[in-house]
Scaffold this motif. Structure first.
Motif, PDB file in Angstrom:
ATOM      1  N   LYS A  84       5.998  20.365 -68.387  1.00 41.18           N
ATOM      2  CA  LYS A  84       6.185  20.609 -69.813  1.00 41.18           C
ATOM      3  C   LYS A  84       4.891  21.123 -70.450  1.00 41.18           C
ATOM      4  O   LYS A  84       4.913  21.985 -71.328  1.00 41.18           O
ATOM      5  N   LEU A  85       3.745  20.594 -70.022  1.00 42.15           N
ATOM      6  CA  LEU A  85       2.472  21.093 -70.546  1.00 42.15           C
ATOM      7  C   LEU A  85       2.269  22.550 -70.148  1.00 42.15           C
ATOM      8  O   LEU A  85       1.851  23.380 -70.970  1.00 42.15           O
ATOM      9  N   ALA A  86       2.564  22.879 -68.897  1.00 44.07           N
ATOM     10  CA  ALA A  86       2.417  24.270 -68.451  1.00 44.07           C
ATOM     11  C   ALA A  86       3.324  25.195 -69.257  1.00 44.07           C
ATOM     12  O   ALA A  86       2.934  26.310 -69.622  1.00 44.07           O
ATOM     13  N   ALA A  87       4.538  24.715 -69.573  1.00 47.12           N
ATOM     14  CA  ALA A  87       5.457  25.534 -70.367  1.00 47.12           C
ATOM     15  C   ALA A  87       4.914  25.743 -71.776  1.00 47.12           C
ATOM     16  O   ALA A  87       4.973  26.857 -72.318  1.00 47.12           O
ATOM     17  N   LEU A  88       4.367  24.688 -72.384  1.00 42.08           N
ATOM     18  CA  LEU A  88       3.819  24.810 -73.732  1.00 42.08           C
ATOM     19  C   LEU A  88       2.622  25.756 -73.752  1.00 42.08           C
ATOM     20  O   LEU A  88       2.482  26.578 -74.671  1.00 42.08           O
ATOM     21  N   GLN A  89       1.748  25.655 -72.750  1.00 40.81           N
ATOM     22  CA  GLN A  89       0.574  26.520 -72.710  1.00 40.81           C
ATOM     23  C   GLN A  89       0.955  27.987 -72.542  1.00 40.81           C
ATOM     24  O   GLN A  89       0.209  28.870 -72.963  1.00 40.81           O
ATOM     25  N   GLY A  90       2.111  28.245 -71.943  1.00 37.56           N
ATOM     26  CA  GLY A  90       2.530  29.623 -71.735  1.00 37.56           C
ATOM     27  C   GLY A  90       3.278  30.227 -72.903  1.00 37.56           C
ATOM     28  O   GLY A  90       3.689  31.395 -72.830  1.00 37.56           O
ATOM     29  N   MET A  91       3.475  29.471 -73.980  1.00 38.53           N
ATOM     30  CA  MET A  91       4.211  29.966 -75.138  1.00 38.53           C
ATOM     31  C   MET A  91       3.267  30.378 -76.257  1.00 38.53           C
ATOM     32  O   MET A  91       2.080  30.040 -76.248  1.00 38.53           O
ATOM     33  N   ALA A  92       3.810  31.074 -77.220  1.00 37.46           N
ATOM     34  CA  ALA A  92       3.071  31.398 -78.443  1.00 37.46           C
ATOM     35  C   ALA A  92       3.190  30.192 -79.374  1.00 37.46           C
ATOM     36  O   ALA A  92       4.241  29.966 -79.975  1.00 37.46           O
ATOM     37  N   HIS A  93       2.140  29.419 -79.475  1.00 35.28           N
ATOM     38  CA  HIS A  93       2.158  28.195 -80.273  1.00 35.28           C
ATOM     39  C   HIS A  93       1.145  28.322 -81.413  1.00 35.28           C
ATOM     40  O   HIS A  93       0.338  29.258 -81.445  1.00 35.28           O
ATOM     41  N   PRO A  94       1.159  27.386 -82.367  1.00 33.85           N
ATOM     42  CA  PRO A  94       0.269  27.506 -83.535  1.00 33.85           C
ATOM     43  C   PRO A  94      -1.152  27.001 -83.290  1.00 33.85           C
ATOM     44  O   PRO A  94      -1.833  26.622 -84.236  1.00 33.85           O
ATOM     45  N   PHE A  95      -1.617  26.994 -82.044  1.00 35.47           N
ATOM     46  CA  PHE A  95      -2.931  26.460 -81.717  1.00 35.47           C
ATOM     47  C   PHE A  95      -3.771  27.520 -81.013  1.00 35.47           C
ATOM     48  O   PHE A  95      -3.234  28.405 -80.323  1.00 35.47           O
ATOM     49  N   THR A  96      -5.076  27.428 -81.196  1.00 36.52           N
ATOM     50  CA  THR A  96      -5.954  28.335 -80.462  1.00 36.52           C
ATOM     51  C   THR A  96      -5.968  27.996 -78.981  1.00 36.52           C
ATOM     52  O   THR A  96      -6.144  28.870 -78.132  1.00 36.52           O
ATOM     53  N   ALA A  97      -5.812  26.703 -78.660  1.00 42.58           N
ATOM     54  CA  ALA A  97      -5.766  26.271 -77.267  1.00 42.58           C
ATOM     55  C   ALA A  97      -5.120  24.897 -77.213  1.00 42.58           C
ATOM     56  O   ALA A  97      -5.140  24.139 -78.182  1.00 42.58           O
ATOM     57  N   VAL A  98      -4.540  24.579 -76.055  1.00 42.25           N
ATOM     58  CA  VAL A  98      -3.874  23.301 -75.817  1.00 42.25           C
ATOM     59  C   VAL A  98      -4.411  22.755 -74.511  1.00 42.25           C
ATOM     60  O   VAL A  98      -4.496  23.475 -73.508  1.00 42.25           O
ATOM     61  N   ALA A  99      -4.788  21.471 -74.502  1.00 38.81           N
ATOM     62  CA  ALA A  99      -5.382  20.868 -73.306  1.00 38.81           C
ATOM     63  C   ALA A  99      -4.715  19.538 -73.003  1.00 38.81           C
ATOM     64  O   ALA A  99      -4.373  18.776 -73.908  1.00 38.81           O
ATOM     65  N   GLY A 100      -4.535  19.268 -71.732  1.00 38.24           N
ATOM     66  CA  GLY A 100      -3.994  17.986 -71.288  1.00 38.24           C
ATOM     67  C   GLY A 100      -5.087  17.114 -70.696  1.00 38.24           C
ATOM     68  O   GLY A 100      -6.068  17.616 -70.144  1.00 38.24           O
TER      69      GLY A 100
END
Length: 683
Positions: A84-100
């Motif tokens: 699920k994290l990999a899927a979120l990181q591969g989308m256009a989201h409202p964050f400059t970056a996402v980290a787990g």
């Protein structure tokens, strides 16, 4: 202006001379005020560190934690699974970056002299999201994370103490869980990650090499906390709307049902739990009551001092000193005492803050709640020193009011005869004196009762029942060598090791779990009733043996614990806690029902609920227990586990024999964190 300053200076010098002649009075006042002001300064410093001080990151208001929320109104948000994290990181989201990130334990060095380290497995974006730059070397590259490169970063204090602050550590090789890794850098002093305890960091892609190979492949394993930084110009409301739109694209859980929607909460709001916040305010209330008692007592002391000075003040009045002039002198004395008391209070506050690690009954004060973002002890910063100075001046004014009011009504002739405050003087004076004494006594009594109630409330918050019996239990962490103990061999190894330890003199029983109480839930999964399918819910998962509940003193309230005979026959069964029973079977009986627990232990196979046990707090005292499922360790054993040994005598005395027995079983097994369960809960 100059004349006024001269008068104030003269009054302060006269007040100092008068106080020097009464050292016992000064000592009593300074001790009393010092205790009141010191307690408040320390508590205000704690509140500032817990709730008000900005997080130590650039633009902390843009930082958020992202979780998966269930579609219905019930249920708590849960962390992400690696897919699920990999899927979120591969989308256009409202964050400059996402980290787990997630917490894990690593052994530094060879098994014979391994040092156990709390650590974090993090994605390559972790440090950039937080705005942290390594002090030495560099952070992880995306390529290293994806390829699982054997690299690591070190905690500043660990670098100083273990490696002598040698700058040559960058590029050096160390062993983590017996795996050689290259040190890429050292992080700045004070930074211990969002878990608040980390001393080493490894890339998320490398964690299968130091935990177990399937950790990043399990879609049903929800353990990754996610931190993100909002893009510039994106509001929290706008980010929430864009996240909600991603729910369908993230897809439904592998267990079925509707998608769990991603939700973001400000990182600053997650630094402490509601229980910690409430406890801090209770502590502040108790400190304010102590300050009120101190002011009331000092007012009484100064009132008694006015009685001793009645003739002196009468002579001054007779010689032409105005009442205003005498009032200034009395207030100067009170303010001087307040300032000196404030200085004593600040020194006492500094000592109290240094003593915090020695408070075993209040572990949340040392851990700073859910996110220990400032591991150093809180400091008395300038603004808090100004607050202490204001409290000292205010207290000085308050304690000088009663003597000043009495002085304003003095009669010159009565003062020269030695009257005024004396018992047997004019009825008005007697009534005034009695009223002041009654008022001071009332304030002190009410404040004392209030402080007692506040401290009693705080004691109740700190002494929350844990759901198990920690007395008489020794705990230790063991790590089986990965190469010598692949998954098929681990269960038999633990069974044999527990059997040998249970035969030691003084050992009543021995058991095992993936995590120990005080560590928090180290595994989370999804549970769904087979007989009444509905929305899947998150649960904590513990991998235990049949003797676990008896060893830790966890009551079985319905049904039974695990049956060794049924486990040997391969029959799937689980035990749940009371909270899970209430949440998933609000109108029914869980024992005998079948559930699907999406962990690798069952591989999708349904298991029978055979028992219900009491709720156990596996986290800090401020963290309430959650729905919990106990899975037989015979189904899934890990290389690193925690052993528990119950003894009728002092469990600490078992430690040498336990170490010898483990070494006799296999000297390659790393043993660490050997301590009683009570000691583990106190740190």
């Amino acid at each position: 202006m100059h004349e006024g300053m001269t008068t104030i200076g003269h009054d302060l010098r006269a007040a100092a001379q008068g106080l020097r002649r009464r050292p016992r009075l000064v000592l009593a006042v300074l001790v009393t005020l010092g205790l009141g002001i010191g307690a408040n300064a320390a508590v205000f410093t704690l509140l500032d560190a817990l709730m008000f001080r900005p997080l130590p990151f650039p633009e902390p208001q843009r930082l958020a934690l992202v979780r998966l929320a269930p579609p219905g109104p019930e249920g708590d948000p849960l962390p992400f699974s690696p897919p699920k994290l990999a899927a979120l990181q591969g989308m256009a989201h409202p964050f400059t970056a996402v980290a787990g990130f997630f917490g894990l334990d690593l052994a530094l060095g060879d098994p014979s002299g391994a040092l156990r380290l709390p650590a974090e497995g993090v994605s390559a974006e972790y440090l950039p999201v937080l705005g942290i730059e390594p002090l030495l070397g560099r952070g992880f590259a995306v390529r290293e994370d994806r390829q699982g490169a054997p690299v690591a970063l070190l905690f500043h204090a660990l670098w100083q103490e273990r490696f002598g602050a040698d700058a040559g550590i960058v590029g050096a090789t160390v062993r983590l869980n017996q795996v050689p890794v290259t040190v890429l850098g050292v992080l700045p002093a004070g930074f211990r990650g969002l878990t608040g305890t980390a001393e080493a960091w490894v890339p998320l892609g490398f964690t299968p090499a130091v935990t177990y190979p399937e950790i990043l492949a399990e879609e049903h394993s929800y353990f990754l906390q996610v931190v993100a930084r909002r893009a510039p110009g994106t509001s929290a409301e706008g980010a929430a709307q864009r996240l909600a739109a991603l729910a369908q694209r993230l897809g439904a859980p592998p267990e079925g049902g509707e998608p769990w929607r991603p939700v973001a909460s400000p990182l600053a709001g997650e630094r402490v739990s509601p229980v910690v916040r409430r406890s801090a305010w209770v502590l502040l209330g108790a400190a304010l009551f102590v300050l009120a008692i101190a002011c009331a007592n000092v007012a009484g002391l100064l009132l008694a001092r006015m009685s001793d000075r009645r003739r002196e003040l009468g002579v001054r009045l007779a010689l032409g000193a105005g009442r205003r002039r005498l009032l200034q002198l009395v207030l100067a004395e009170s303010l001087l005492l307040g300032v000196l008391g404030g200085a004593v209070g600040v020194a006492l506050a500094a000592l109290l803050l240094r003593a915090l690690p020695a408070l075993p009954t209040l572990p949340w004060l040392q851990r700073w709640g859910d996110l220990a973002l400032a591991p150093e002890l809180p400091r008395l910063e300038p603004r808090l020193l100004l607050l202490a100075a204001a409290a000292a001046l205010l207290c000085g004014l308050v304690v000088g009011v009663a003597p000043s009011l009495r002085l304003a009504r003095r009669d010159v002739a009565a003062a020269l005869r030695g009257g005024g405050y004396a018992v047997g003087a004019a009825p008005g004076g007697v009534r005034a004196r009695a009223s002041l004494v009654v008022a001071a006594t009332a304030v002190a009594t009410v404040s004392l009762v209030g402080a007692g109630l506040m401290l009693a409330s705080l004691a109740k918050l700190a002494a929350v029942p844990q759901g198990f019996e920690p007395a008489g239990v020794l705990t230790l962490r063991v790590d089986l060598p990965e190469t010598e103990y692949p998954p098929p061999r681990r269960t038999a190894a633990y069974e044999e090791l527990l059997a040998r330890l249970a035969e030691l003199p003084g050992v009543a029983s021995a058991s095992v779990d993936r995590c120990a109480p005080g560590r928090g839930a180290c595994n989370r999964a999804i549970l769904e009733r087979v007989t009444a399918p509905g929305e899947p819910r998150e649960v904590e998962v513990h991998f235990v043996d049949p003797d676990y509940f008896a060893t830790l003193g966890i009551p079985v309230v319905r049904g039974r614990g695990f049956s060794p005979q049924r486990l040997a026959a391969g029959l799937p069964e689980v035990v749940i806690n009371r909270l899970a029973a209430r949440r998933f079977w609000p109108d029914g009986e869980p024992v005998g029902d079948r559930v699907a627990v999406f962990v690798a232990a069952f591989g999708g196979e349904a298991a029978e609920v055979v028992g219900v046990v009491a709720d156990v707090r596996y986290g800090t005292p401020d963290q309430p227990p959650g729905p919990t499922v106990y899975v037989p360790v015979a189904r899934q054993a890990f290389a690193g586990m925690t052993l528990f040994l119950r003894s009728a005598a002092d469990p600490a005395q078992l430690a040498p024999a336990v170490r010898r027995e483990v070494a006799a079983f296999d000297p390659a097994i790393a043993v660490s964190q050997v301590q009683t369960l009570a000691e583990r809960l106190a740190v």
